[in-house]
Enzyme design. Structure first.
Site, PDB file in Angstrom:
ATOM      1  N   ARG A  59       0.810  -1.219   0.000  1.00 36.21           N
ATOM      2  CA  ARG A  59       0.000   0.000   0.000  1.00 36.21           C
ATOM      3  C   ARG A  59       0.845   1.272   0.000  1.00 36.21           C
ATOM      4  NH1 ARG A  59      -2.775  -3.953   1.894  1.00 36.21           N
ATOM      5  NH2 ARG A  59      -0.738  -4.436   2.688  1.00 36.21           N
ATOM      6  N   THR A  60       1.782   1.384   0.948  1.00 36.96           N
ATOM      7  CA  THR A  60       2.508   2.643   1.131  1.00 36.96           C
ATOM      8  C   THR A  60       3.363   2.955  -0.094  1.00 36.96           C
ATOM      9  OG1 THR A  60       2.580   2.058   3.465  1.00 36.96           O
ATOM     10  CG2 THR A  60       3.959   3.891   2.782  1.00 36.96           C
ATOM     11  N   LYS A  87      25.873  -5.463  -0.570  1.00 37.11           N
ATOM     12  CA  LYS A  87      27.345  -5.580  -0.641  1.00 37.11           C
ATOM     13  C   LYS A  87      28.011  -4.804   0.487  1.00 37.11           C
ATOM     14  CE  LYS A  87      26.943  -5.589  -5.661  1.00 37.11           C
ATOM     15  NZ  LYS A  87      27.094  -4.687  -6.810  1.00 37.11           N
ATOM     16  N   ARG A 109      11.144   3.828   3.734  1.00 35.82           N
ATOM     17  CA  ARG A 109      10.714   2.837   4.743  1.00 35.82           C
ATOM     18  C   ARG A 109      11.950   2.048   5.145  1.00 35.82           C
ATOM     19  NH1 ARG A 109       5.594  -1.118   4.761  1.00 35.82           N
ATOM     20  NH2 ARG A 109       4.687   0.882   5.316  1.00 35.82           N
ATOM     21  N   HIS A 137       4.659   5.640  11.697  1.00 34.97           N
ATOM     22  CA  HIS A 137       4.202   5.509  10.307  1.00 34.97           C
ATOM     23  C   HIS A 137       3.256   6.702  10.091  1.00 34.97           C
ATOM     24  CE1 HIS A 137       3.016   4.027   6.522  1.00 34.97           C
ATOM     25  NE2 HIS A 137       2.681   2.787   6.821  1.00 34.97           N
TER      26      HIS A 137
HETATM   27  N1   CP Z   1      -0.425  -0.105   5.840  1.00 34.89           N
HETATM   28  C1   CP Z   1       0.815  -0.348   5.354  1.00 34.89           C
HETATM   29  O1   CP Z   1       1.820   0.280   5.714  1.00 34.89           O
HETATM   30  O2   CP Z   1       0.838  -1.332   4.392  1.00 34.89           O
HETATM   31  P1   CP Z   1       2.139  -1.767   3.589  1.00 34.89           P
HETATM   32  O3   CP Z   1       3.072  -2.432   4.553  1.00 34.89           O
HETATM   33  O4   CP Z   1       1.628  -2.713   2.513  1.00 34.89           O
HETATM   34  O5   CP Z   1       2.752  -0.536   2.999  1.00 34.89           O
END
Ligand code: CP
Length: 314
Positions: A59-60, A87, A109, A137
């Protein structure tokens, strides 16, 4: 206020309530844009965004990529699994190499808590945290709160329940901070072993009884058990967890009022939420995903404006 108070989006902790309202106002405008036949605006034309994913995401990652495309930005995507990180290259070296290709903003991320802040202190770019370990998040919390506001109006006085693995959840911490800043009441429900010891110091209440908690709330946000962050056993078995904390349709139908059900995804159907609930009229799970694109467009646009990047496009 027409400008964010921050130069990066590292967490909800650093945002003021005014910042959050500004993001929501801007996201509402972008939501209109992405529902038009022509879904694009030139706001980030000539700006290049790097999406750096050191951890899995559906999603993100896709939502940021779509948000950037809708704003006409140029994009490069990086996935740690197929990179020279394997590496032994450091995070700072990796990002500085990417930035030397004339990249303006970084969405990252990373599995380590604090990675986004570390980057913001060590490289010369605008950083957006797309999830850092079990820490924060922020865009998930913003899209969750925006989805509640879109359905229920003002968050002031709304009772929001967050159920599940609070201990390992960056979504829980960012949601708690965001909801409290906007005036909601927050209750957490889950096994005592998955509840951080000092969590009530944030201003939330804790329950271990799902039925009672559901009777209390207007909105329930069901979280996934984060098996990938657990090296110990925190409850006897999945079946045991589901029996105590899994949400079912008969449970919702038995309440004296109708509540809204949310989930950040990915869902473990039949564990924390039954398929019938996830696909029911109680659920706004897919609205959350839709709102995610508008929220991320707003964050990208407002940070580019704050840092005078899209000056020429305005
Ligand atoms: N909600 C969320 O962060 O989903 P993903 O891990 O798929 O990005």
């Amino acid at each position: 206020m027409s400008e964010l108070s921050v130069n990066h989006l590292l967490g909800i902790k650093e945002l003021s309530a005014q910042d959050i309202h500004l993001i929501f106002e801007t996201a509402s405008q972008f939501k209109e844009v992405i529902n038009r036949p022509i879904k694009k605006v030139p706001s980030l034309r000539d700006i290049t965004v790097a999406n750096l994913f050191f951890e899995n995401s559906t999603r993100t990652r896709l939502s940021f990529e779509l948000a950037e495309k809708r704003l006409s930005a140029d994009i490069i995507n990086f996935s740690a699994a197929s990179s020279s990180v394997k590496k032994g290259e450091t995070l700072i070296d990796t990002v500085n190499n990417i930035l030397s290709m004339k990249v303006d903003m970084v969405v990252m991320r990373h599995p380590n808590p604090g990675a986004a802040k570390f980057l913001s202190l060590n490289v010369n770019s605008t950083i957006i945290n797309a999830g850092d370990g079990a820490h924060e998040h922020p865009t998930q919390a913003l899209l969750d709160a925006f989805s509640i506001v879109s359905k229920h109006g003002d968050l002031k006085g709304k009772k929001v329940l967050i159920v599940g693995d609070i201990l390992h959840s960056r979504v829980a911490l960012s949601n708690i901070l965001c909801l409290l800043k906007l005036g909601a009441e927050v209750k957490l429900c889950g096994p005592a072993t998955l509840m951080p010891k000092y969590i009530t110091k944030l201003g939330v209440t804790v329950s271990h009884n799902l039925k009672e908690s559901l009777e209390w709330c207007d909105i329930a946000n069901m979280l996934r058990v984060q098996h990938e962050r657990q090296d110990l056993k925190y409850f006897p078995s999945i079946r045991e967890y589901t029996k105590q904390f899994g949400l079912t349709l008969p449970m919702l139908d038995s309440l004296k009022k109708e509540i809204t059900i949310m989930h950040p995804g990915p869902i473990n159907r039949g564990v924390e939420i039954s398929s019938e609930v996830a696909d029911s009229d109680y659920s706004i799970i897919l609205n959350q995903v839709e709102n995610g694109v508008a929220i991320r467009m707003a964050v990208l646009y407002l940070l580019a404006s704050k840092n005078k990047m899209n000056f020429k496009a305005d």
